[in-house]
Design a protein around this motif. Structure first.
Motif, PDB file in Angstrom:
ATOM      1  N   ASN A 172      41.044  50.785 -11.090  1.00  0.00           N
ATOM      2  CA  ASN A 172      39.753  49.998 -10.889  1.00  0.00           C
ATOM      3  C   ASN A 172      39.780  48.716 -10.559  1.00  0.00           C
ATOM      4  O   ASN A 172      40.852  48.013 -10.007  1.00  0.00           O
ATOM      5  N   ILE A 178      43.057  55.030 -12.958  1.00  0.00           N
ATOM      6  CA  ILE A 178      41.832  55.790 -13.194  1.00  0.00           C
ATOM      7  C   ILE A 178      41.853  57.038 -14.073  1.00  0.00           C
ATOM      8  O   ILE A 178      41.131  57.311 -14.876  1.00  0.00           O
ATOM      9  N   TRP A 179      42.830  57.770 -13.671  1.00  0.00           N
ATOM     10  CA  TRP A 179      43.161  58.955 -14.206  1.00  0.00           C
ATOM     11  C   TRP A 179      43.452  58.950 -15.807  1.00  0.00           C
ATOM     12  O   TRP A 179      42.775  59.546 -16.473  1.00  0.00           O
ATOM     13  N   THR A 182      40.195  57.642 -17.498  1.00  0.00           N
ATOM     14  CA  THR A 182      38.924  58.601 -17.776  1.00  0.00           C
ATOM     15  C   THR A 182      39.469  59.425 -18.800  1.00  0.00           C
ATOM     16  O   THR A 182      38.560  59.810 -19.569  1.00  0.00           O
ATOM     17  N   TRP A 183      40.599  60.106 -18.986  1.00  0.00           N
ATOM     18  CA  TRP A 183      40.899  61.115 -19.953  1.00  0.00           C
ATOM     19  C   TRP A 183      40.821  60.361 -21.348  1.00  0.00           C
ATOM     20  O   TRP A 183      40.603  61.150 -22.448  1.00  0.00           O
ATOM     21  N   LEU A 343      32.975  56.990 -21.676  1.00  0.00           N
ATOM     22  CA  LEU A 343      32.616  57.404 -20.251  1.00  0.00           C
ATOM     23  C   LEU A 343      31.354  56.575 -19.699  1.00  0.00           C
ATOM     24  O   LEU A 343      31.395  56.285 -18.220  1.00  0.00           O
ATOM     25  N   LEU A 346      33.312  53.718 -17.962  1.00  0.00           N
ATOM     26  CA  LEU A 346      33.875  54.204 -16.488  1.00  0.00           C
ATOM     27  C   LEU A 346      32.799  54.314 -15.376  1.00  0.00           C
ATOM     28  O   LEU A 346      33.164  54.012 -14.439  1.00  0.00           O
ATOM     29  N   SER A 350      32.851  52.003 -12.114  1.00  0.00           N
ATOM     30  CA  SER A 350      33.128  52.488 -10.754  1.00  0.00           C
ATOM     31  C   SER A 350      32.117  52.323  -9.653  1.00  0.00           C
ATOM     32  O   SER A 350      32.268  52.541  -8.512  1.00  0.00           O
ATOM     33  N   GLY A 360      36.277  57.062  -9.261  1.00  0.00           N
ATOM     34  CA  GLY A 360      36.046  56.391 -10.369  1.00  0.00           C
ATOM     35  C   GLY A 360      34.773  56.994 -11.028  1.00  0.00           C
ATOM     36  O   GLY A 360      34.408  56.917 -12.098  1.00  0.00           O
ATOM     37  N   PRO A 364      34.761  61.063 -14.277  1.00  0.00           N
ATOM     38  CA  PRO A 364      34.094  61.149 -15.601  1.00  0.00           C
ATOM     39  C   PRO A 364      32.535  61.733 -15.494  1.00  0.00           C
ATOM     40  O   PRO A 364      32.186  62.543 -16.422  1.00  0.00           O
TER      41      PRO A 364
END
Length: 394
Positions: A172, A178-179, A182-183, A343, A346, A350, A360, A364
């Motif tokens: 970002n 990002i992976w 996000t999780w 979320l 994110l 994004s 991005g 999510p």
């Protein structure tokens, strides 16, 4: 009939009466009954097993439950197995090179570099002629240099340690993977929403059952008017007031939890109260009262199981509502959670990189979409499985 015949008949009748009385009043061994007699009643049915069977017959609800379990497991597994942090840049390289990295499966980028960045890139390229870093360029445009180069290979060499950097979906604006982010955000959002919804349900169902059972009394009138006042004021106003009291700098997952439950429990009260009113005068409640059951037993043992299917749908939906509420507050700028991503964070992050890296926003959004839809189908499945009036297979 002769006298002797009558005497014999009377003796036979007396003998039969004695034998019948002995047979009627003979004690029976309960263990022998199960071994030597057949019964038409069968084994008693287990309520929990019946509920599970009815739920599993709803294939959409069952598939939704499996999907939510998979999403929850991924939210735990991926952050633990990722080599990157959810809040820190992926490398100790100068952060200007780590921002807006593309996905690792597409390492070639075309960028317009200023003079300083171009000189840095040129130095690395000149010192590593064998490495295929520079693909095309430079093309000078307005004191900037348009170049096409392998950004991941450049960062790996520029770091001086030949560190293998592979950000699956890129980074970002702050150079964070990002992976992983996000999780991690999905895990934190789902966990917080589950805790808030569970607490809201425990408080709201308890109060709602009591108010519904005592509908029309002074305690129901007073508390119902208080709840109406709370509900009629927009949730956003309540949230901003409580956030001001707590202090925006003190907002963390714990304070956010208490702020959300102080608002959300009232929505469970009204629903529970209305359903309890509909069943509080039915025959099974009156029968329980007639045999001397306590008021607590009438409400929570006999009454609550009859309406739990209706309430369960609101509980599952409450989880989704909490996730969406937090995401909306962050997205609109009312809540800063950069250190504790969710979320909404994110989605907000994004926007500046949407034209460079769509993951991005997409990842999510996919998680939020599938989780919300699955929760809705599970809520409907729970309603059908828990409601004793719903007849399946007809």
């Amino acid at each position: 009939m002769s006298v002797n015949s009558k005497q014999k008949q009377n003796k036979i009748d007396k003998t039969l009466n004695v034998e019948l009385n002995d047979a009627l009043f003979k004690f029976i061994d309960a263990n022998d009954v199960g071994k030597h007699q057949t019964t038409l009643v069968g084994k008693p049915r287990n309520l929990i097993i019946d509920i599970i069977k009815r739920f599993c017959k709803n294939y959409i609800a069952l598939a939704s439950l499996i999907l939510i379990i998979i999403i929850s497991l991924l939210c735990v597994i991926f952050p633990l197995t990722s080599p990157f942090s959810a809040t820190d840049p992926i490398s100790n390289v100068n952060n200007i090179w780590l921002t807006q990295l593309p996905p690792s499966y597409s390492p070639i980028v075309t960028e317009s570099l200023d003079l300083q960045k171009w000189e840095t890139l040129k130095t690395v390229v000149d010192q590593n002629q064998d490495a295929n870093i520079l693909i095309e360029g430079p093309i000078e445009i307005n004191n900037n240099y348009l170049v096409t180069y392998n950004k991941y290979l450049f960062i790996s060499i520029y770091s001086g340690t030949n560190q293998n950097i592979n950000s699956l979906l890129g980074t970002n604006m702050h150079g964070v993977d990002i992976w992983t982010r996000t999780w991690t955000a999905a895990r934190d959002s789902i966990t917080l929403a589950f805790l808030v919804a569970t607490t809201d349900a425990l408080i709201g169902i308890t109060i709602g059952c009591i108010l519904g059972f005592y509908a029309g009394t002074w305690i129901d009138t007073v508390l119902s008017r208080v709840i109406d006042i709370i509900i009629n004021i927009p949730t956003l106003v309540w949230f901003l007031m409580l956030m001001t009291i707590v202090g925006k700098g003190n907002i963390n997952p714990f304070s956010l939890y208490f702020i959300l439950i102080s608002i959300g429990w009232v929505y469970m009260v009204n629903t529970t109260r209305l359903w309890m009113i509909t069943i509080k005068d039915q025959e099974f409640i009156l029968a329980a009262k007639a045999i001397g059951c306590s008021t607590k037993r009438q409400i929570f043992i006999h009454g609550l199981p009859m309406i739990i299917g209706k309430i369960s749908t609101n509980y599952v939906r409450r989880i989704v509502i909490v996730i969406l509420s937090i995401s909306s507050l962050v997205f609109l700028g009312f809540l800063d959670s950069s250190d504790n991503p969710n979320l909404g964070t994110l989605l907000k992050e994004s926007i500046p990189i949407l034209d460079v890296n769509f993951w991005g926003l997409l990842l999510p959004s996919i998680i939020l979409l599938f989780f919300s839809l699955s929760a809705q189908f599970i809520a409907n499945g729970l309603h059908d499985a828990l409601d004793p009036k719903v007849e399946r297979g007809k």
